[in-house]
Scaffold this active site. Structure first.
Site, PDB file in Angstrom:
ATOM      1  N   PRO A 193       0.843  -1.203   0.000  1.00  0.00           N
ATOM      2  CA  PRO A 193       0.000   0.000   0.000  1.00  0.00           C
ATOM      3  C   PRO A 193       0.878   1.252   0.000  1.00  0.00           C
ATOM      4  O   PRO A 193       2.085   1.166   0.245  1.00  0.00           O
ATOM      5  CB  PRO A 193      -0.766  -0.119   1.319  1.00  0.00           C
ATOM      6  CG  PRO A 193       0.126  -0.908   2.213  1.00  0.00           C
ATOM      7  CD  PRO A 193       0.945  -1.825   1.338  1.00  0.00           C
ATOM      8  N   GLY A 246      -2.349   3.944  -9.640  1.00  0.00           N
ATOM      9  CA  GLY A 246      -1.531   5.094  -9.275  1.00  0.00           C
ATOM     10  C   GLY A 246      -1.295   5.965 -10.489  1.00  0.00           C
ATOM     11  O   GLY A 246      -2.103   5.974 -11.424  1.00  0.00           O
ATOM     12  N   GLU A 268      -4.462   0.862 -13.414  1.00  0.00           N
ATOM     13  CA  GLU A 268      -5.487   1.903 -13.262  1.00  0.00           C
ATOM     14  C   GLU A 268      -4.722   3.188 -13.005  1.00  0.00           C
ATOM     15  O   GLU A 268      -4.203   3.393 -11.910  1.00  0.00           O
ATOM     16  CB  GLU A 268      -6.407   1.586 -12.071  1.00  0.00           C
ATOM     17  CG  GLU A 268      -7.223   0.307 -12.201  1.00  0.00           C
ATOM     18  CD  GLU A 268      -8.406   0.442 -13.145  1.00  0.00           C
ATOM     19  OE1 GLU A 268      -8.714   1.573 -13.576  1.00  0.00           O
ATOM     20  OE2 GLU A 268      -9.001  -0.588 -13.473  1.00  0.00           O
ATOM     21  N   LEU A 269      -4.646   4.048 -14.014  1.00  0.00           N
ATOM     22  CA  LEU A 269      -3.699   5.178 -13.933  1.00  0.00           C
ATOM     23  C   LEU A 269      -4.411   6.526 -13.847  1.00  0.00           C
ATOM     24  O   LEU A 269      -5.576   6.595 -13.503  1.00  0.00           O
ATOM     25  CB  LEU A 269      -2.760   5.100 -15.136  1.00  0.00           C
ATOM     26  CG  LEU A 269      -2.070   3.742 -15.310  1.00  0.00           C
ATOM     27  CD1 LEU A 269      -1.210   3.721 -16.559  1.00  0.00           C
ATOM     28  CD2 LEU A 269      -1.248   3.375 -14.086  1.00  0.00           C
ATOM     29  N   CYS A 302      -9.122   9.938  -9.119  1.00  0.00           N
ATOM     30  CA  CYS A 302      -8.668   9.746 -10.506  1.00  0.00           C
ATOM     31  C   CYS A 302      -9.764  10.051 -11.512  1.00  0.00           C
ATOM     32  O   CYS A 302      -9.480  10.471 -12.621  1.00  0.00           O
ATOM     33  CB  CYS A 302      -8.166   8.327 -10.688  1.00  0.00           C
ATOM     34  SG  CYS A 302      -9.382   7.109 -10.217  1.00  0.00           S
TER      35      CYS A 302
HETATM   36  P1  NAD Z   1       1.909   7.140  -7.366  1.00  0.00           P
HETATM   37  O1  NAD Z   1       2.000   6.479  -8.692  1.00  0.00           O
HETATM   38  O2  NAD Z   1       2.970   8.071  -6.972  1.00  0.00           O
HETATM   39  O3  NAD Z   1       1.837   6.039  -6.217  1.00  0.00           O
HETATM   40  C1  NAD Z   1       0.946   4.969  -6.253  1.00  0.00           C
HETATM   41  C2  NAD Z   1       1.578   3.784  -5.578  1.00  0.00           C
HETATM   42  O4  NAD Z   1       2.744   3.422  -6.300  1.00  0.00           O
HETATM   43  C3  NAD Z   1       2.037   4.041  -4.148  1.00  0.00           C
HETATM   44  O5  NAD Z   1       1.862   2.863  -3.403  1.00  0.00           O
HETATM   45  C4  NAD Z   1       3.512   4.327  -4.324  1.00  0.00           C
HETATM   46  O6  NAD Z   1       4.274   4.046  -3.174  1.00  0.00           O
HETATM   47  C5  NAD Z   1       3.846   3.360  -5.428  1.00  0.00           C
HETATM   48  N1  NAD Z   1       5.047   3.676  -6.197  1.00  0.00           N
HETATM   49  C6  NAD Z   1       5.553   4.886  -6.511  1.00  0.00           C
HETATM   50  N2  NAD Z   1       6.677   4.707  -7.255  1.00  0.00           N
HETATM   51  C7  NAD Z   1       6.853   3.372  -7.409  1.00  0.00           C
HETATM   52  C8  NAD Z   1       7.811   2.563  -8.062  1.00  0.00           C
HETATM   53  N3  NAD Z   1       8.828   3.095  -8.749  1.00  0.00           N
HETATM   54  N4  NAD Z   1       7.667   1.224  -8.002  1.00  0.00           N
HETATM   55  C9  NAD Z   1       6.646   0.675  -7.343  1.00  0.00           C
HETATM   56  N5  NAD Z   1       5.708   1.381  -6.692  1.00  0.00           N
HETATM   57  C10 NAD Z   1       5.809   2.717  -6.737  1.00  0.00           C
HETATM   58  O7  NAD Z   1       0.475   7.814  -7.336  1.00  0.00           O
HETATM   59  P2  NAD Z   1      -0.171   8.624  -6.134  1.00  0.00           P
HETATM   60  O8  NAD Z   1       0.269  10.024  -6.189  1.00  0.00           O
HETATM   61  O9  NAD Z   1      -0.016   7.904  -4.849  1.00  0.00           O
HETATM   62  O10 NAD Z   1      -1.725   8.477  -6.529  1.00  0.00           O
HETATM   63  C11 NAD Z   1      -2.344   9.397  -7.347  1.00  0.00           C
HETATM   64  C12 NAD Z   1      -2.406   8.888  -8.775  1.00  0.00           C
HETATM   65  O11 NAD Z   1      -3.112   7.675  -8.827  1.00  0.00           O
HETATM   66  C13 NAD Z   1      -3.165   9.844  -9.659  1.00  0.00           C
HETATM   67  O12 NAD Z   1      -2.539   9.960 -10.918  1.00  0.00           O
HETATM   68  C14 NAD Z   1      -4.519   9.173  -9.816  1.00  0.00           C
HETATM   69  O13 NAD Z   1      -5.217   9.543 -10.967  1.00  0.00           O
HETATM   70  C15 NAD Z   1      -4.132   7.740  -9.823  1.00  0.00           C
HETATM   71  N6  NAD Z   1      -5.284   6.895  -9.460  1.00  0.00           N
HETATM   72  C16 NAD Z   1      -5.872   6.153 -10.428  1.00  0.00           C
HETATM   73  C17 NAD Z   1      -6.980   5.388 -10.140  1.00  0.00           C
HETATM   74  C18 NAD Z   1      -7.656   4.572 -11.186  1.00  0.00           C
HETATM   75  O14 NAD Z   1      -8.442   3.723 -10.831  1.00  0.00           O
HETATM   76  N7  NAD Z   1      -7.368   4.764 -12.457  1.00  0.00           N
HETATM   77  C19 NAD Z   1      -7.480   5.365  -8.838  1.00  0.00           C
HETATM   78  C20 NAD Z   1      -6.870   6.125  -7.866  1.00  0.00           C
HETATM   79  C21 NAD Z   1      -5.754   6.887  -8.196  1.00  0.00           C
END
Ligand code: NAD
Length: 496
Positions: A193, A246, A268-269, A302
């Protein structure tokens, strides 16, 4: 942890079941404390107070969790679908029974109002309930063979060990919609998480264990070392699939890394949702819809409206009404009664919002309401409505992920569809209109995985949630949501 961070009194959480607030990770069926090795603080975004410290696990812990998940997966898959279903159903029941505690934990680590947190818990538990049922509907096919003595049998089998990475904006819901279908399909799961919000994940793991999910079938790796753990997920041969929610940047990186071993991937981005109001729309409903879509979770969603397009003849009226509603939203600590919007997740999120407002002002935009930080604290920004917005501004090109509603006017359908589709993202879009021919034309023309027509609501367990273009791959929820956790095998039966 910020310098001013001070420990929060854990009793203020007033949980009915305090054992749901866990200061250990859940690795390979064992609760692992921070007594050896490093730890990190989980803080309340309202004021930076420390809720508790968790072990900051390294790659070795992830590897251990994957090894165990691999060892127990075959046994888990051998259980009858009905047995797996019953365990998932118990997990669902426990989540519902503990929804108030789960919501309080969620609000404390993430900031959103308590009612929203409870809504997240309950509506996303429904994915577990749904996939508990779907477990029993994983069926196959018998197809005529190439000769009269042959038949083609099609089976669906679990992909194996899955690794999940989830964000902080929906710390509970992004987990249940992944772990539910994975376990239902007979897969096992190792979850990482977000470091900002691991407490909801751990509380879910406590309840999963109580429900009878076998030890090692579901692990939660708490860590601030996202990249090394991501690399392990991508390169460990025992991991069959990665499911990620993410940002698009991290999704892109995972896709490249996982390419070496051709892992299955669901992504899901990010999004940049257009929200379109035509001149024949029910304007009251459109204003309410925009308010909910934009300001829920302080705009950190998102699928939230990122660009609001309003047809010229109704634009002034719409903007004035939205501004009035936005100015009435009460800001504060998520646990306070009447609060409609909590803090943003951190100061960086506030800085990004400020940058987008500033950029829009410099290019000719005007602030109708808000437009500045709130004096409630360094993680607050006032709900903001801006007009005079153009396609050239950052706010229309990038995902703001904050409570900023930018209004862009348009002349006709062709123009607005062109503007709405002028983005690399394709997660959600919305429009309000009453003309039925227009409804079909526009819904089909918008380049997104999901379209809300006269509604801001898109996610529920019965619907396929997901994006096109650079917003992702695969779908979560619905009868399609389990397919990403299954492989198709075909058996050519001859000599019949
Ligand atoms: P993020 O990509 O920075 O982080 C998401 C997750 O990825 C976190 O657990 C983080 O620790 C992990 N992470 C970061 N870098 C990583 C790496 N190099 N390797 C592995 N894991 C890594 O995103 P955020 O800022 O936490 O969340 C916001 C983003 O998520 C927004 O762009 C939003 O649109 C997107 N989002 C998309 C959906 C969807 O269903 N499409 C839902 C919710 C959020």
């Amino acid at each position: 942890m910020t310098a001013h961070a001070k420990p929060v009194d854990r009793r203020v959480l007033k949980l009915r079941d305090p054992s749901l607030l866990v200061d250990r990770a859940y690795v390979a069926g064992e609760w692992v404390g921070a007594s050896v090795g490093r730890s990190f603080a989980v803080t309340d975004p309202f004021d930076g107070a420390v809720i508790l410290e968790l072990p900051d696990l390294d790659v070795e812990a992830a590897r251990q969790a994957i090894d165990t998940a691999h060892a127990v997966q075959k046994e888990w898959a051998k259980r009858t679908a009905k047995e797996r279903s019953a365990i998932l159903r118990r997990w669902y029941d426990l989540i519902i029974a503990n929804a108030d505690d789960l919501a309080l934990i969620l609000t404390t680590e993430q900031g959103k109002p308590l009612a929203e947190a409870k809504g997240e818990v309950i509506s996303n538990a429904a994915y577990i309930e749904w996939f508990a049922e779907e477990a029993k509907r994983i069926d196959g096919d018998i197809i005529p063979g190439a000769s009269p003595s042959q038949r083609i049998l099609v089976l669906k089998q679990p992909v194996g060990v899955c690794a999940a990475i989830t964000p902080w904006n929906f710390p509970n819901g992004m987990i249940t919609r992944k772990v539910g279908p994975a376990l239902a399909a007979g897969c096992t799961m190792v979850l990482k998480p977000a470091a900002q919000t691991p407490l909801s994940a751990l509380a879910l793991a406590v309840l999963a264990e109580r429900a009878g999910v076998p030890k090692g079938a579901f692990s939660v790796i708490t860590t601030t070392e996202a990249k090394p753990i991501g690399e392990e997920f991508c390169h460990n041969p025992k991991v069959a699939k990665i499911t990620f929610t993410g940002s698009t940047n991290v999704g892109r990186w995972l896709m490249k890394e996982a390419g070496d071993s051709i892992k299955r991937l669901s992504l899901e981005l990010g999004g940049n949702a257009p929200f379109i109001v035509f001149d024949d729309a029910d304007l009251d409903a459109a204003v309410e819809g925009a308010l909910a879509s934009k300001f829920r979770n302080a705009g950190q969603t998102c699928v939230c409206a990122n660009r609001i397009y309003v047809q010229e003849s109704v634009a002034q009226d719409f903007a004035a009404r939205l501004a009035e509603k936005a100015s009435g939203l009460k800001l504060g600590r998520g646990t306070e009664a009447g609060v409609a919007m909590g803090p943003l997740i951190d100061e960086r999120a506030v800085a990004k919002m400020e940058e987008h407002v500033q950029d829009a002002l410099e290019k000719g935009g005007q602030v109708l309401v808000g437009g500045k930080r709130s004096d409630l604290g360094s993680t607050f920004f006032e709900p903001t409505v801006m007009t005079g917005i153009t396609q050239a501004m950052k706010v229309t090109r990038e995902e703001t992920f904050a409570p900023l509603a930018p209004i862009i006017t348009f002349k006709d359908e062709a123009e607005v569809i062109g503007m709405a589709n002028a983005t690399e993202f394709g997660l959600a879009s919305y429009f309000y209109a009453r003309d039925m021919a227009r409804v079909f034309r526009v819904a089909e023309a918008l380049e997104s995985g999901m379209v809300g027509v006269n509604t801001p609501a898109l996610a529920n367990e019965m619907a396929p949630f997901g994006g096109v273009k650079q917003s992702g791959l695969g779908r979560e929820g619905s009868k399609y949501g389990i397919e990403g956790f299954l492989e198709i095998k075909y058996i050519n039966l001859a000599g019949l």
